[in-house]
Design a protein around this motif. Structure first.
Motif, mmCIF file in Angstrom:
data_model
loop_
_atom_site.group_PDB
_atom_site.id
_atom_site.type_symbol
_atom_site.label_atom_id
_atom_site.label_comp_id
_atom_site.label_asym_id
_atom_site.label_seq_id
_atom_site.Cartn_x
_atom_site.Cartn_y
_atom_site.Cartn_z
ATOM 1 N N ALA A 181 -6.820 14.582 -16.455
ATOM 2 C CA ALA A 181 -7.757 14.885 -17.640
ATOM 3 C C ALA A 181 -9.039 14.028 -17.432
ATOM 4 N N GLY A 182 -8.939 12.827 -16.935
ATOM 5 C CA GLY A 182 -10.047 12.014 -16.908
ATOM 6 C C GLY A 182 -10.830 12.291 -15.750
ATOM 7 N N ILE A 183 -10.205 12.672 -14.402
ATOM 8 C CA ILE A 183 -10.832 13.147 -13.419
ATOM 9 C C ILE A 183 -11.803 14.390 -13.638
ATOM 10 N N ILE A 184 -11.170 15.389 -14.505
ATOM 11 C CA ILE A 184 -11.838 16.577 -14.662
ATOM 12 C C ILE A 184 -12.939 16.286 -15.521
ATOM 13 N N ALA A 185 -12.933 15.437 -16.421
ATOM 14 C CA ALA A 185 -13.890 15.225 -17.097
ATOM 15 C C ALA A 185 -15.228 14.461 -16.540
ATOM 16 N N LEU A 186 -14.740 13.555 -15.455
ATOM 17 C CA LEU A 186 -15.860 12.941 -14.695
ATOM 18 C C LEU A 186 -16.467 14.087 -13.612
ATOM 19 N N ILE A 187 -15.662 14.890 -13.203
ATOM 20 C CA ILE A 187 -16.500 15.887 -12.442
ATOM 21 C C ILE A 187 -17.241 16.943 -13.462
ATOM 22 N N LEU A 188 -17.031 17.100 -14.751
ATOM 23 C CA LEU A 188 -17.696 17.807 -15.311
ATOM 24 C C LEU A 188 -19.124 17.059 -15.805
ATOM 25 N N VAL A 189 -19.103 15.577 -15.868
ATOM 26 C CA VAL A 189 -20.155 14.955 -15.896
ATOM 27 C C VAL A 189 -21.098 15.469 -14.474
ATOM 28 N N MET A 190 -20.646 15.497 -13.337
ATOM 29 C CA MET A 190 -21.288 15.648 -12.319
ATOM 30 C C MET A 190 -21.846 17.422 -12.264
ATOM 31 N N PHE A 202 0.909 -1.159 0.102
ATOM 32 C CA PHE A 202 0.090 0.005 0.129
ATOM 33 C C PHE A 202 0.741 1.150 -0.069
ATOM 34 N N ALA A 203 0.346 2.285 -0.666
ATOM 35 C CA ALA A 203 0.971 3.591 -0.885
ATOM 36 C C ALA A 203 0.277 4.751 -0.246
ATOM 37 N N PHE A 204 0.775 5.325 0.833
ATOM 38 C CA PHE A 204 0.201 6.415 1.650
ATOM 39 C C PHE A 204 0.529 7.972 1.452
ATOM 40 N N GLU A 205 1.704 8.011 0.491
ATOM 41 C CA GLU A 205 2.215 9.315 0.183
ATOM 42 C C GLU A 205 1.277 9.961 -0.680
ATOM 43 N N ARG A 206 1.178 11.350 -0.675
ATOM 44 C CA ARG A 206 0.431 12.186 -1.815
ATOM 45 C C ARG A 206 0.484 11.537 -3.012
ATOM 46 N N GLN A 207 -0.560 11.620 -3.589
ATOM 47 C CA GLN A 207 -0.582 11.109 -5.061
ATOM 48 C C GLN A 207 -0.470 12.250 -6.088
ATOM 49 N N THR A 208 0.251 12.140 -7.266
ATOM 50 C CA THR A 208 0.294 13.024 -8.252
ATOM 51 C C THR A 208 -0.159 12.097 -9.563
ATOM 52 N N PRO A 209 -1.301 12.164 -9.734
ATOM 53 C CA PRO A 209 -1.648 11.201 -10.995
ATOM 54 C C PRO A 209 -0.937 11.868 -12.518
ATOM 55 N N PRO A 210 -0.876 10.806 -13.262
ATOM 56 C CA PRO A 210 -0.339 11.222 -14.770
ATOM 57 C C PRO A 210 -1.448 12.380 -15.462
ATOM 58 N N ILE A 211 -0.967 13.046 -16.221
ATOM 59 C CA ILE A 211 -1.794 13.906 -16.873
ATOM 60 C C ILE A 211 -3.156 13.434 -17.374
ATOM 61 N N ALA A 212 -2.953 12.169 -18.060
ATOM 62 C CA ALA A 212 -4.002 11.466 -18.569
ATOM 63 C C ALA A 212 -5.078 11.564 -17.525
ATOM 64 N N ASN A 213 -4.882 10.788 -16.526
ATOM 65 C CA ASN A 213 -5.638 10.617 -15.268
ATOM 66 C C ASN A 213 -6.286 11.916 -14.911
#
Length: 552
Positions: free
Chosen positions: A451-460, A438-449
């Motif tokens: 963009a995907g998160i932003i797209a999902l929040i835009l759905v909301m 398990f990894a508990f350090e703060r995450q910096t997802p890749p740029i594609a991820n």
């Protein structure tokens, strides 16, 4: 109130001087700017929730501290209905303009006050008590703001453009959230991290004084609503708007529909879209805080345009259609959107949980984060569950005699001090989980991820826009003008104050009790499901109508 049987009353009456196009642009700009500033004041508390918790609600328990912060957030919302009654009364009796001048002033002063309170380490229990008191003032002010701004624009707008013009008010609510993030990001960039955590977080609160001055300057340029002027000139203003809101023919039915079929739907979707996303990404998904703020800023900024599109669309198809489409789509998409965000934000957590499942064994395996604060004590198993939940680690439970944890089938040695020392327990459990992948350090997802998160929040954001974009026009058209401020503000702020304002607290509590980071979404789902039924039953279909043109 004059002529209670004649439902049109002064609904279509205006004084001889109709507002010009320039007047209407000023009305929209000033009302929207004031709404942005006032919601900025309210949302800055939620945006800085973690730092506020450390300053004013130190609890020695990460889960409890977050719940106390959200409880303070909810208190402000809890007083919104009282503000709606007070300022709704004044708005229907004295006028729309001066009432929301008072509300924006009260909000600005109360928000700046939060930035001046000494920490709990300095003044003890007085610090959270003062914070709660200022949140109450903010809630009272916000209870009068929305109704005033929405009605003011609606009563200036031509009927065929009312949905579009008032949608700027709805977009401004998101604008307040986005502005709060922009200011926080700017302060983080200008102030070193240690200094920001120590005192720099107060700057966004103190900036409320500047925003207050701008808002007052803009709103003082406005004249009174033409509909209110016409009613006042004709002597048709209400004698007691609060009482008449519940005695006017069929108005209790309208209030019920406005509360559950409109506000319950829009407010739970809105807070889930923005605040639940913020808390979810920062908390169990452990995404870098500044990156989360940038994600929400981008998604929120883009989402503002959705509200304008929906408002304009509602002028053609009516107010009911967009709201029902948004509500029904939310029931289908809510869980998949958050599952997708979790997979993109911290894919390693999901892989580790699948490869090395965590199993907690013990008796009385339930967790209550408020137990110790109320004088009780959690079971040993409950303490283990609390630590795992705060870390966002999924688990399963098996009955057993003594508290125990296995990770991927391997037993974790429980130290003697884990049950008495929360810090030791957290360090020990996370260390064991880290050794297992398990990894508990703060995450910096890749740029594609990202963009995907932003797209999902835009759905909301789109779901929020569908259920919220035309609401100011819908509520203004539902109620008679002489009691409109009170009648629409009371159900709106009861729904937004309790069903929406308590959402972060309730959903966080559900997560804390269940250990499932997605379980809190069931609260939103249930409120929206019930609201969709009420909306289908209670909102008139077809093109928009002036009050009195239908039997609603």
């Amino acid at each position: 109130m004059s002529d209670p049987g004649g439902e049109n009353g002064a609904a279509g009456a205006t004084p001889a001087g109709e507002p010009t196009a320039r007047d209407i642009r000023l009305v929209i700009a000033a009302s929207s700017a004031g709404t942005i500033f006032e919601w900025y004041d309210f949302f800055i508390y939620g945006t800085l929730a973690a730092l506020i918790g450390a300053a004013f609600f130190p609890a020695g328990n990460e889960t409890l501290q977050l719940l106390l912060v959200w409880a303070g957030f909810a208190v402000g919302f809890g007083f919104r209905p009282l503000g709606a009654i007070l300022f709704g009364f004044l708005g229907d009796r004295l006028g729309r303009k001066y009432t929301f001048l008072v509300t924006v002033t009260l909000m600005g002063i109360a928000t700046a006050g939060v930035g001046l309170i000494p920490t709990a380490a300095s003044i003890g229990l007085a610090a959270p008590i003062i914070v709660i008191g200022l949140r109450i003032l903010q809630g009272l002010a916000l209870g009068g703001e929305y109704g005033g701004a929405a009605i003011y624009v609606a009563e200036h707008a031509p009927p065929e453009k009312r949905g579009f013009y008032t949608s700027f008010i709805q977009a401004s609510v998101v604008g307040g959230f986005v502005l709060s993030i922009i200011v926080v990001l700017a302060c983080r960039a200008a102030i070193p991290p240690d200094a920001f955590a120590q005192w720099g977080w107060r700057v966004p609160f103190l900036l409320s004084i500047v925003l207050l001055a701008i808002s007052l300057w803009m709103r003082l340029k406005l004249s009174e609503s033409p509909v209110f002027q016409a009613m006042k000139a004709a002597g048709e203003t209400s004698g007691n708007p609060f009482v008449e809101s519940f005695t006017y023919p069929r108005n209790k039915r309208r209030i019920f529909v406005a509360l559950f079929g409109i506000t319950g739907v829009l407010t739970t979707i809105w807070y889930t879209a923005f605040f639940s996303s913020l808390s979810f990404l920062r908390g169990p998904m452990r995404v870098e805080e500044e990156l989360v703020e940038i994600i929400l800023m981008v998604a929120g900024g883009i989402s503002m345009g959705f509200y304008l599109v929906v408002g304009r669309w509602s002028d053609r198809v009516g107010r009911k259609t967009p709201l029902l489409i948004g509500a029904l789509a939310a029931l289908v998409l809510l869980f998949p959107v958050f599952w997708g965000m979790g997979a993109l934000a911290n894919p390693g957590l999901a892989r580790a949980a699948e490869a090395t499942p965590v199993v907690v064994t013990g008796s009385d395996c339930t967790t209550d984060p408020f137990a110790e604060m109320l004088g009780g004590e959690q079971s040993g198993c409950g303490k283990l569950l609390e630590t795992l939940t705060a870390a966002g680690v999924p688990y399963s439970i098996e009955q057993g005699a003594a508290p125990a944890i296995t990770v991927g089938g391997a037993q974790v040695a429980i130290a003697d001090d884990w049950m008495e020392d929360a810090d030791a327990r957290r360090v020990g459990i996370l260390s064991a989980l880290t050794d297992s992948g398990f990894a508990f350090e703060r995450q910096t997802p890749p740029i594609a991820n990202v963009a995907g998160i932003i797209a999902l929040i835009l759905v909301m954001g789109m779901l929020s826009a569908l259920t919220y974009g035309s609401v100011a026009a819908l509520l203004a058209e539902m109620f008679p003008p002489q009691i409109r401020y009170s009648s629409m503000s009371i159900p709106y702020h009861i729904g937004a104050g309790y069903l929406g304002g308590f959402l972060p607290l309730i959903s966080s509590y559900i997560v804390a009790r269940s250990g499932d980071v997605y379980a809190g979404l069931w609260y939103t789902w249930a409120i929206v499901a019930f609201g969709a039924i009420v909306a289908w039953w209670g909102i008139a279909g077809g093109p928009p109508r002036e009050f009195g043109e239908d039997a609603a």
